[in-house]
Scaffold this active site. Sequence first.
Site, PDB file in Angstrom:
ATOM      1  N   GLY A 114       0.804  -1.221   0.000  1.00  0.00           N
ATOM      2  CA  GLY A 114       0.000   0.000   0.000  1.00  0.00           C
ATOM      3  C   GLY A 114       0.831   1.262   0.000  1.00  0.00           C
ATOM      4  N   SER A 119       2.781  -3.095  -5.133  1.00  0.00           N
ATOM      5  CA  SER A 119       2.850  -4.416  -4.491  1.00  0.00           C
ATOM      6  C   SER A 119       1.690  -5.309  -4.939  1.00  0.00           C
ATOM      7  CB  SER A 119       2.845  -4.276  -2.971  1.00  0.00           C
ATOM      8  OG  SER A 119       1.700  -3.578  -2.563  1.00  0.00           O
ATOM      9  N   ALA A 121       0.002  -5.219  -7.744  1.00  0.00           N
ATOM     10  CA  ALA A 121       0.196  -5.639  -9.141  1.00  0.00           C
ATOM     11  C   ALA A 121       1.212  -6.770  -9.202  1.00  0.00           C
ATOM     12  CB  ALA A 121       0.665  -4.461  -9.987  1.00  0.00           C
ATOM     13  N   ALA A 122       2.283  -6.662  -8.413  1.00  0.00           N
ATOM     14  CA  ALA A 122       3.316  -7.695  -8.441  1.00  0.00           C
ATOM     15  C   ALA A 122       2.758  -9.027  -7.942  1.00  0.00           C
ATOM     16  CB  ALA A 122       4.517  -7.255  -7.599  1.00  0.00           C
ATOM     17  N   ASP A 164       0.783  -0.356 -13.626  1.00  0.00           N
ATOM     18  CA  ASP A 164       1.482  -1.195 -12.646  1.00  0.00           C
ATOM     19  C   ASP A 164       1.626  -2.626 -13.140  1.00  0.00           C
ATOM     20  OD1 ASP A 164       1.046   1.120 -11.248  1.00  0.00           O
ATOM     21  OD2 ASP A 164       0.486   0.124  -9.387  1.00  0.00           O
TER      22      ASP A 164
HETATM   23  C1  MEV Z   1      -1.281   6.061  -8.734  1.00  0.00           C
HETATM   24  O1  MEV Z   1      -0.287   5.058  -8.530  1.00  0.00           O
HETATM   25  C2  MEV Z   1      -1.048   6.762 -10.020  1.00  0.00           C
HETATM   26  C3  MEV Z   1      -2.104   7.785 -10.374  1.00  0.00           C
HETATM   27  O2  MEV Z   1      -1.687   8.425 -11.579  1.00  0.00           O
HETATM   28  C4  MEV Z   1      -3.475   7.176 -10.538  1.00  0.00           C
HETATM   29  C5  MEV Z   1      -3.582   6.293 -11.774  1.00  0.00           C
HETATM   30  O3  MEV Z   1      -2.843   6.461 -12.736  1.00  0.00           O
HETATM   31  O4  MEV Z   1      -4.498   5.429 -11.773  1.00  0.00           O
HETATM   32  C6  MEV Z   1      -2.203   8.857  -9.303  1.00  0.00           C
END
Ligand code: MEV
Length: 337
Positions: A114, A119, A121-122, A164
């Site tokens: 968090g 994390s 996604a991995a 991610d």
């Molecule tokens: C969050 O890790 C990244 C943001 O750009 C949100 C997103 O892209 O979904 C803030």
Amino acid sequence: MTVCEAPGKVYLFGEHAVVYGEPAVPAAIERRARVTAEPREDDHVRVTAEDLSLDGFTVEYTGGTGDRPDIDAPAPLVEAAMGYVDAAVRQARSAADTPDAGFDITVESEIPLGAGLGSSAAVVVAGIDAATRALGEPLDRAELADRAYRAEFEVQDGQASRADTFCSTMGGAVRVEGDDCEPIDAPNLPFVIGFDGGAGDTGELVAGVRELREEYRFAADTVRAIGDIVRDGEELLAEAVPEADPSRELLEELGDLMDFNHGLLAALGVSARSLDAMVWAARDAGAHGAKLTGAGGGGCIVALDPDAETPTALSYTQGCEEAFRAELATEGVRVVE
Ligand code: MEV
């Protein structure tokens, strides 16, 4: 038994602006989540996770229903982690066309949970890869990235971007623009990460930027300016020798862009005292540049520093709970055993 591990990520440039169609460049880091999958005779799923909560936990539930498991979770983080593991199991079952496949699953992670380092996604990428391989139905990387995205999308009620999961699957640096993701060349970037032990609320932070953008012209201009920084950063990366140690000059130029990017994110109201303190501590220690990474509000900063000083300086900074080096992970998800 199949063991796969997948990296976390930082945003080199472009978070928040990516929500409005600007490009962003996330980069995978050598901190991994490792998932072991062992097929079972029955349709149960037994999940053991040592590192996902302070106490670790083991949960067993009956699979095959397609419903989220009804688990009396010992902590919110565990509940969240179980949601991701379960979504990965469902994707693996559907990919292998074996709706009743059962697994013993173990999750270990070096990525703070968090904290905006990808994390979840991995865990999802490594989980789908391990489970499909354990069933004898390995996926190609494009399908793996797509299924991992769908798993996150489901758990996060439609609030997921492809960044991610794509970055964790492919490794290296990645260019994201809307739904288009592609790997890009990058040198061995010497990342240093500082973590304040907390996390911002991504939904609230994204909504805050949206409101600001609707109310103030400067905020729309700021989002566009972040896009310009990303484009400049991409040009610098394209000129560098891929997978080689970057020159000092390149680090300085990339670092300047990271500093500008942080300033613009702060103008959009998504930084925090702890993040600003860590960014300044990193710069004072000689880092070439530093910025918050991810949604902000708390969580992590990323700095560029090939020398030793920045992690030490960060570890003495008020508000910093953990500081560590993390090289660029040139390899995405991989099979370990
Ligand atoms: C969050 O890790 C990244 C943001 O750009 C949100 C997103 O892209 O979904 C803030």
